[in-house]
Write an enzyme that holds these catalytic residues in place. Sequence first.
Site, short mmCIF file in Angstrom:
data_model
loop_
_atom_site.label_atom_id
_atom_site.label_comp_id
_atom_site.label_asym_id
_atom_site.label_seq_id
_atom_site.Cartn_x
_atom_site.Cartn_y
_atom_site.Cartn_z
N GLU A 1 7.82 -5.11 -9.19
CA GLU A 1 8.19 -3.70 -9.27
C GLU A 1 9.65 -3.57 -9.71
O GLU A 1 10.51 -4.31 -9.21
CB GLU A 1 8.02 -3.01 -7.91
CG GLU A 1 8.27 -1.53 -7.97
CD GLU A 1 8.15 -0.82 -6.62
OE1 GLU A 1 8.30 0.40 -6.58
OE2 GLU A 1 7.91 -1.49 -5.60
N ALA B 1 12.45 -5.80 0.88
CA ALA B 1 11.02 -5.77 1.21
C ALA B 1 10.26 -5.17 0.04
O ALA B 1 10.78 -4.33 -0.70
CB ALA B 1 10.78 -4.95 2.48
N GLU C 1 6.08 -3.85 -1.02
CA GLU C 1 4.83 -3.45 -0.40
C GLU C 1 3.58 -4.00 -1.07
O GLU C 1 2.49 -3.46 -0.87
CB GLU C 1 4.74 -1.92 -0.41
CG GLU C 1 4.57 -1.29 -1.80
CD GLU C 1 5.87 -0.87 -2.46
OE1 GLU C 1 5.83 -0.04 -3.39
OE2 GLU C 1 6.94 -1.37 -2.05
N HIS D 1 7.83 1.22 6.85
CA HIS D 1 8.00 1.74 5.49
C HIS D 1 7.03 1.05 4.53
O HIS D 1 6.31 1.71 3.76
CB HIS D 1 9.44 1.51 5.04
CG HIS D 1 9.75 2.02 3.67
ND1 HIS D 1 10.38 3.22 3.44
CD2 HIS D 1 9.52 1.49 2.44
CE1 HIS D 1 10.52 3.42 2.14
NE2 HIS D 1 10.00 2.37 1.51
N GLU D 2 6.99 -0.28 4.59
CA GLU D 2 6.12 -1.02 3.66
C GLU D 2 4.64 -0.79 3.97
O GLU D 2 3.82 -0.71 3.05
CB GLU D 2 6.46 -2.51 3.70
CG GLU D 2 7.90 -2.85 3.39
CD GLU D 2 8.43 -2.18 2.13
OE1 GLU D 2 7.68 -2.04 1.15
OE2 GLU D 2 9.61 -1.77 2.12
N HIS E 1 3.48 2.38 2.51
CA HIS E 1 3.18 2.28 1.09
C HIS E 1 1.73 1.90 0.81
O HIS E 1 1.24 2.12 -0.30
CB HIS E 1 4.08 1.23 0.44
CG HIS E 1 5.40 1.76 0.00
ND1 HIS E 1 5.54 2.90 -0.75
CD2 HIS E 1 6.66 1.28 0.20
CE1 HIS E 1 6.82 3.11 -1.00
NE2 HIS E 1 7.52 2.16 -0.43
N GLU F 1 8.13 6.60 -2.41
CA GLU F 1 9.27 6.16 -1.61
C GLU F 1 9.71 7.21 -0.60
O GLU F 1 10.10 6.88 0.52
CB GLU F 1 10.44 5.78 -2.53
CG GLU F 1 10.18 4.58 -3.43
CD GLU F 1 9.88 3.29 -2.68
OE1 GLU F 1 10.06 3.26 -1.44
OE2 GLU F 1 9.44 2.33 -3.34
#
Length: 990
Positions: free
Chosen positions: A240, A380, A382, A415-416, A419, A438
Amino acid sequence: MGPPSNSGFYVSRAVALLLAGLVAALLLALAVLAALYGHCARVPPSGLPGLGDSEAESSPPLRQKPTRTPKPSSARELAVTTTPSDWRPPGPWDQLRLPPWLVPLHYDLELWPRLRPDHLPDGSLLFTGRVNITVRCTVATSRLLLHSLFQGCERAEVRGPLSPGTGNATVGRVPVDDVWFAVDTEYMVLELSEPLKPGSSYELQLSFSGLVYEDFKEGLFLNVYTDQGERRALLASQLEPTFARYVFPCFDEPALKATFNITIIHHPSYVALSNMPKLGQSVKEDVNGSKWTVTTFSTTPHMPTYLVAFVICDYDHVNRTERGKEIRIWARKDAIANGSADFALNVTGPTFSFLEDLFNISYSLPKADIIALPSFDNYAMENWGLMIFDESVLLLEPKDQLTEKKILISYIVSHEIGHQWFGNLVTMNWWNNIWLKEGFASYFEFEVINYFNPKLPRNEVFFSNILHNVLREDHALVTRAVALKVEHFKTSEIEELYDLFTYSKGASMARMLSGFLNEHLFVSALKSYLKTFSYSNAEQDDLWRHFQMAIDDQSTVILPATIKKIMDSWTQQSGFPVITLHVSTGVMKQEPFYLGKVKNRTLLTSNDTWIVPILWIKNGTTQSLVWLDQRSKVFPEMQVSDSDHDWVILNLNMTGYYRVNYDKLGWKKLNQQLEKDPKAIPVIHRLQLIDDAFSLSKNNYIEIETALELTKYLAEEDEIIVWHTVLVNLVTWDLVSDVNNYDIYPLLKKYLLKRLNLIWNIYSTIIRENVLALQDDYLALISLEKLFGTACWLGLEDCLQLSKELFTKWVDHPENEIPYPIKDVVLCYGIALGSDKEWDILLNTYTNTTKEEEKIQLAYAMSCSKDPWILNRFMEYAISTSPFTSNETNVIEIVAASEVGRYVAKDFLVNNWQAVSKRYGTQSLINLIYAIGRAITTDLQIVELQQFFSNMLEEHSRISVHAKLQTIKNENLKNKKQSARMAAWLRRNT
């Protein structure tokens, strides 16, 4: 990807310096690569030795992309022929988006990195691969474009059209006349002898090769590390946003989703991981007779190329099963053995379950692997089924008890995992709407943590981690809206979108939306959105459409406009409004927030108004939501008189993304309430009043005296996060580092020490008697350093004594560790109050530690000495001796940042500037000029400084330095006026 470092997660100064160094190194590497890449030459094509079966087939001569750095002597030179834009005719290869001629349906991808445990790579490593891409043709074309960069192409064939229903049996082959690379736009171009037919499917068969680098963390990359006392290496990927093209030829845009069958060939002693579970293994023998393991993986769901992931490693793991799906945390064997991965494992499963229940959509894959890399610049990532973390934000060691690490890991893991729904299941159509993944992942990380930690003060934590930081950076002249209308970005421009506005402003937009709706309606709309666009792509308008559907299905929440019109006013323009309430009349108005408001400037154009939700409280009681959908509006219910005791605060819980100003009567009423009974105003609003007032005064919306009046009550304030907000705004770095502020220092000292007693006694007692009580107090952990540092800077005797006690105990018995939240301060004052004996102890510790974060922390502490000869010796060591020459901590700059060191560093440069420039680079000299000249207020001082540095800099540097010094002078003059007013106010109130 994971939040950027400025997303609001608190990091120590040492960590921040380390991260900044990593970023600088990466930027330098990219610059070098760009230079090499832009000067490639055409050479005759040739093959690579030992590529295995796929390389044996004949293929047309191919023009190939140059490598990024010179190749190792063990491999023959790859064929390199490129076509820069001035060599080729205009065509679709000049565009930044792929033409819509082909739609990828499926990839069969095989990768073979030559990573061996008995022959660890020295900086780079060869990999080869092949990919068969099934595509559907939509427009007749004899030119095929797909993305490819940093690869040599060994073979290219096009088979088809494919016969439906016959297992992709082909009825022929379309001859490939030529293959070439449009390097600047990152395309591989296949020139065919005949056009493909619209509506038919074809298979592109490509063999390729390239190099993996240790210091290049994009595409495939290496980590070399130590585990169980041995030097080891692993290979991982980061694709990414646009780095899949670095690894294999592909259609590298987020809307071009496809399924993937992935095969990894690797040494038998390693384990291979990818998005899906292992399907099978076999053995392959190379041309030298060495045996390799071939691991195949199950077919992925439809997903974009940026989520494809690979890891080859010699790791252990811990695992658990959550609702029938296996979760594994992979890490170095030492880390697994000492339990460092256990905390992450224990939060991962419940987080998946919480989000599954919240959205009523199960996690789509049969497993979830999470791996901790020794070094991962992105923190990190995802990747669906194989999330990749830097081990610093995943592994929890026993010594981390008194840090914010436990909450930090929880946030980033959440957070991940968020996703997996926002980004993986539903992907934005293009990068201009990256906030859809995000921003919502950042918002839901807080919802997850609040659910599992109900005692955590959710509003104060969101303010501290997210809102405070983004409001400080955002303003009307920022050219960056959350959602961008532009759809054509260069790769570098896409990477720039991973910033504070995408993450923190995006999260703030989601929180504001939830705030003026209600949680049920908010989640209901998101469920509909996620279900409708599962395994597909969406745009911002798709999201608004589903919110509007949810709103139209009920009658409780009434909005002044469509959800699209409301939210577009926030996401499609930069900045935010200042809302001013005149409580004497009830008139409320909005205007854009500028850095440095200028009187009589026309602030509003026809487009820069917002539709503003106003949640508010009166005398502590929540009132009904109102809307400011014009530049000015009257709200009689908000009117108060001078004779009553009413007070009003706008922006309940700070869910709105704006700052609030009041007329003089409004501020007066709030001051009276704070002095009468501060606890009647909730903590989040005591924070808000302080932060808004100081920001507004700094930027000319109100007088500095208005902000200072709010601090009178502080002797009664026992919330450390409120104190932290006060001190961040009042005791700024400019104030602390300005050697000309002798006049304000004694006044501020007297004023603050009189009010610090209560909060200081609370936390100094905890530190002395039961410091472990802080381990679950997140707000204290992120606030203590500023409180402790300010108290010592003000000369609070108990602070200096406590620092000395803790420093001495640690020196005498290193097992008596200094509490982490105040370690920087204690080390600094241990040196400042000590002699060369203490300094030598830190030098010895510095020499013997291998941890970079600790080295940075110790280097800063050693710069705190008040003895010029010690600081001079420090700088001599830095440019001439190990261990300082082995790391990138710029000792000269950190010495120059201190009051005494400013003069010592200037004198040191007279005789050593060439050595300093050689050690740290020319830019360091420029930074030193700014550090040494940070207090200048006259043109004469600028001239003197330029004369001093004239022989050290090139002509172009002198010009830019002069301009920067003028800016510093002007800013100092402005601050001087502000400081004079502060001093006058302090005299009246001390």
